[in-house]
Design an enzyme around this catalytic site. Sequence first.
Site, PDB file in Angstrom:
ATOM      1  N   ASP A 131       0.783  -1.239   0.000  1.00  0.00           N
ATOM      2  CA  ASP A 131       0.000   0.000   0.000  1.00  0.00           C
ATOM      3  C   ASP A 131       0.811   1.283   0.000  1.00  0.00           C
ATOM      4  O   ASP A 131       0.376   2.282  -0.553  1.00  0.00           O
ATOM      5  CB  ASP A 131      -0.910   0.047   1.238  1.00  0.00           C
ATOM      6  N   TYR A 175      -9.447  -1.112   4.779  1.00  0.00           N
ATOM      7  CA  TYR A 175      -8.731  -1.251   6.040  1.00  0.00           C
ATOM      8  C   TYR A 175      -8.342   0.095   6.630  1.00  0.00           C
ATOM      9  O   TYR A 175      -7.896   0.977   5.910  1.00  0.00           O
ATOM     10  CB  TYR A 175      -7.440  -2.060   5.830  1.00  0.00           C
TER      11      TYR A 175
HETATM   12 CU   LIG Z   1      -6.640  -8.475   8.178  1.00  0.00          CU
END
Ligand SMILES: [Cu+2]
Length: 697
Positions: A332, A421
């Site tokens: 990321d 996330y």
């Molecule tokens: Cu996870």
Amino acid sequence: MAAPTKSSLHNNLLFFFFLFSIFTTSVVTGAHPLDQLSPEELTSIQAIFTATYPPDPSQKNTTFHYIGLDEPDKNAVVSWLHHQQHQPSSASPPPPRRALVITRVNRETHEIVIDLATRTVVSDRIYDGFGYPTVTFEEQVVANLLPMEYGPFKESAERRGVDLTEVTCSCFPAGWFGEEKKRRVAKLQCFSTKDTVNFYMVPLEGITMVVDLDAMEIVDYMDRDEAPLPKAEGTDYRLSAVDPPLGPRLNGAVLVQPDGPGFAVDGHTVSWLDWKLHVSFDARLGSMISTAQIYDPEQQAHRSVLYRGYISEIFGPYMDPSPNHYFKSYLDVGEYGFGLCTVPLVAGIDCPANAVFMDGYIAAGTDGSPVLWPNVVCIFERHSGDVMWRHTELGIPNRVVTETRADVSLVVRSVVTVGNYDHIVDWEFRPSGSIKVQIGLSGILEVKASTYTNVDDIKDGEEAYGTIVADNTIGLYHDHFFAYYLDVDVDGVANSFVRRKAVTKRVTNDDKNVSPRKSYWTVVPETARTELEARIRIATEGPEELVVVNPSKRTRNGNPNGYRLVPGPTINPLLTEDDYPQIRGAFTNYNIWVTPYNRSERWAGGRFVDQSRGQDTLAVWTQRDREIENRDIVVWHVIGFRHIPCQEDFPMMPTLSGGFELRPNNFFEASRVLKVVPPSPVTIGNCTAAVANRIQI
Ligand SMILES: [Cu+2]
Ligand SMILES: *[C@@H]1O[C@H](CO)[C@@H](O)[C@H](O)[C@H]1NC(C)=O
Ligand SMILES: *[C@@H]1O[C@H](CO)[C@@H](O)[C@H](O)[C@H]1NC(C)=O
Ligand SMILES: *[C@@H]1O[C@H](CO)[C@@H](O)[C@H](O)[C@H]1NC(C)=O
């Protein structure tokens, strides 16, 4: 990490940021050479860029993928800092302010260095190796809308009975799986937003598109392995949308600091107790801690501890090898930018009431003008309710001595939301001289839709590649690795890395020593001389204490001044070393790496990570096996979480945290907390701060 990115969530965020994009100018008194680029500097870069490269209407417009401070020469920063502290009255010239600009023009990646004082382009290098710069938000926004105009997708949606007005799509990095040909692409997958904002739980399973990011068109389409659309009911996480009955209910509490916060912020420099540190924000790396020093009253000097610390790269490989999911192996930081994905902190909740906020500015996309990223970092004193130190002495006849001290620390926090996330990134400084680094994982699980609703549906020989977390919903197995860059400078730059191994010894009895014991353990310190001697897999290597020492500085008792790294949660990768994601994420092969400082080696997964082929990772650099003894070294600590989802991760995930600690180790002559003066009791009007009541039993 691990997440669909972009998405309408980010579209909204981008919109939100635009609302804030009128910036104010403030006079910064405490300028520091590692300050992030100011909005004025970013505007000036834009002007210098346009003057040097006048727009050519015949060419495709330039996109800016990164604009940030070009890492200044470390020696110059260190001597500037030294001068500031020792001769603050006389001005010392800071190192030149330079910007690193990464653009794409006509399908070519440029790395341009601009000098802000002379207003000139110092260098312009075309990068023609493998890998591409961070995908911009704008590109993702445009790419995510392509399916809405794409015939085959419209047909697929219709066949599933899904209305296009209730669909949102996300860009996923394509990774690299052995292809020879270079083509800058991303994958697209779509979700239903009908009856929920938690669209990640309602994927249009089976559809994957490939978009050429330079041509901005869909170049490949697949619709297979269709599964029912999981139901939206029960997935929405907004308090207003959660189905009753609600409960349990929490009571409120207040935090007050009648004497104000105990820390001071000057520009980007934060002072708290004996600590002095610099906090900055970078489009790629997010929040960064720099030049952290602690004042030692005994030596009457600020002593260096950490020159720079940040999350250098993450790795989030998912374990479903099927055509719709095999490519999910996120890096990321390099693919999306941890700064770009940093979200505004919610005052009073993400950070307590006594927090101070810092803004960032990001210049990216087709324009390159600075956009305010508000409240990206908060700084606060944490009154944790824990004990800093205590002792009750019962050993003196007729006396009881109790001394106890409340734990107070200084926290620097940011939150990075990459698609589904959320990462809560904390750097905590303590009166003891220790730095605790913590990452919290929350947000939304990455799932795939499935025909399975019960574990009994999985026939022998079939694999779900995850846990059935709800009807028709599988939370896929995956890992989260975080590679921290820790340029530790223990009281100066020349340091060594010592592995204090604990080894079992047999007791040997002779005339002088007669012991009933058969064994004991003792310490065998080994100084790592080269890079390969410092690579450690914590789970499989013996017990040892890891310490960065300054070999030329000792305590009065002769112990080398050091800082110990108390490792965080560690996992070892389980993908095979020849698997493509693992080649790109090879920096996770060890939990500890030590390299000689090199200003080009800052990103563990490489400089150009999107579709990289693993040729520029920490694992490759260290193959040179350079000398690391008694020199300026960088410690890389890779922590990890193996995520086997469970039903409590549905429809959102309670925060899972872990971290590590940098703890003074013979750095001071004695405990640093002995003389810390505890806070006075707080009284407001007629109320005294609450003290717990006894429970009558
Ligand atoms: Cu996870
Ligand atoms: C280039 O940018 C200008 C101004 O933003 C815009 O009007 C034009 O359409 C762009 N050209 C291309 C080829 O994208
Ligand atoms: C610094 O790092 C770069 C990139 O890995 C490498 O090319 C260069 O040789 C390194 N310099 C030294 C002195 O090791
Ligand atoms: C609270 O404080 C005010 C003035 O500070 C005083 O007049 C009042 O009597 C106090 N009340 C109680 C219950 O102590």
